[in-house]
Scaffold this motif. Structure first.
Motif, PDB file in Angstrom:
ATOM      1  N   PRO A  15      17.279 -29.327  97.023  1.00 19.87           N
ATOM      2  CA  PRO A  15      18.270 -28.419  96.425  1.00 19.87           C
ATOM      3  C   PRO A  15      19.563 -28.414  97.222  1.00 19.87           C
ATOM      4  CG  PRO A  15      16.488 -27.178  97.453  1.00 19.87           C
ATOM      5  CD  PRO A  15      16.115 -28.633  97.536  1.00 19.87           C
ATOM      6  N   GLY A  16      20.644 -28.526  96.517  1.00 23.91           N
ATOM      7  CA  GLY A  16      21.935 -28.560  97.176  1.00 23.91           C
ATOM      8  C   GLY A  16      22.944 -27.692  96.465  1.00 23.91           C
ATOM      9  N   LYS A  17      24.167 -27.848  96.909  1.00 18.68           N
ATOM     10  CA  LYS A  17      25.247 -27.031  96.383  1.00 18.68           C
ATOM     11  C   LYS A  17      25.558 -27.359  94.924  1.00 18.68           C
ATOM     12  CE  LYS A  17      28.705 -27.202  99.147  1.00 18.68           C
ATOM     13  NZ  LYS A  17      29.970 -27.199  99.897  1.00 18.68           N
ATOM     14  N   TRP A  18      25.390 -28.604  94.526  1.00 21.80           N
ATOM     15  CA  TRP A  18      25.757 -29.010  93.177  1.00 21.80           C
ATOM     16  C   TRP A  18      24.966 -28.262  92.127  1.00 21.80           C
ATOM     17  CZ3 TRP A  18      22.409 -30.995  89.625  1.00 21.80           C
ATOM     18  CH2 TRP A  18      21.188 -31.447  90.108  1.00 21.80           C
ATOM     19  N   SER A  19      23.680 -28.090  92.332  1.00 19.10           N
ATOM     20  CA  SER A  19      22.856 -27.420  91.323  1.00 19.10           C
ATOM     21  C   SER A  19      23.218 -25.944  91.209  1.00 19.10           C
ATOM     22  CB  SER A  19      21.371 -27.590  91.633  1.00 19.10           C
ATOM     23  OG  SER A  19      21.068 -27.060  92.901  1.00 19.10           O
TER      24      SER A  19
END
Length: 87
Positions: A15-19
């Protein structure tokens, strides 16, 4: 559907910032969509608009909380690595 596929992608990738940003934008669209696509009615209470706005607010709040927690955990990880002398 966008939120569903974003959630699926989070299960298979880190999980990262984009999602979180995708969910944030989807929440903003849920709030704006009744007015943007002209679904207003002359009724005082339209259940569909209330539900759209409520779901949008929930999505935006959860995305913001997730972004904040992601930032805090990354800051904690960087601080811990610096204390251990790692890269």
């Amino acid at each position: 559907m966008v939120v569903f596929f974003t959630a699926l992608a989070r299960f298979f990738r880190y999980p990262g910032k984009w999602s979180d940003l995708v969910v944030l934008v989807a929440g903003a669209w849920m709030i704006a969509s009744p007015w943007a696509i002209g679904r207003q009615s002359t009724e005082v209470f339209d259940g569909a608009q209330v539900i759209d706005v409520a779901v949008g607010i929930v999505l935006m709040v959860l995305a913001i909380v997730s972004l904040l927690l992601l930032g805090l955990t990354r800051g904690y990880d960087e601080k811990r690595k610096a204390e251990e002398g790692g890269p």
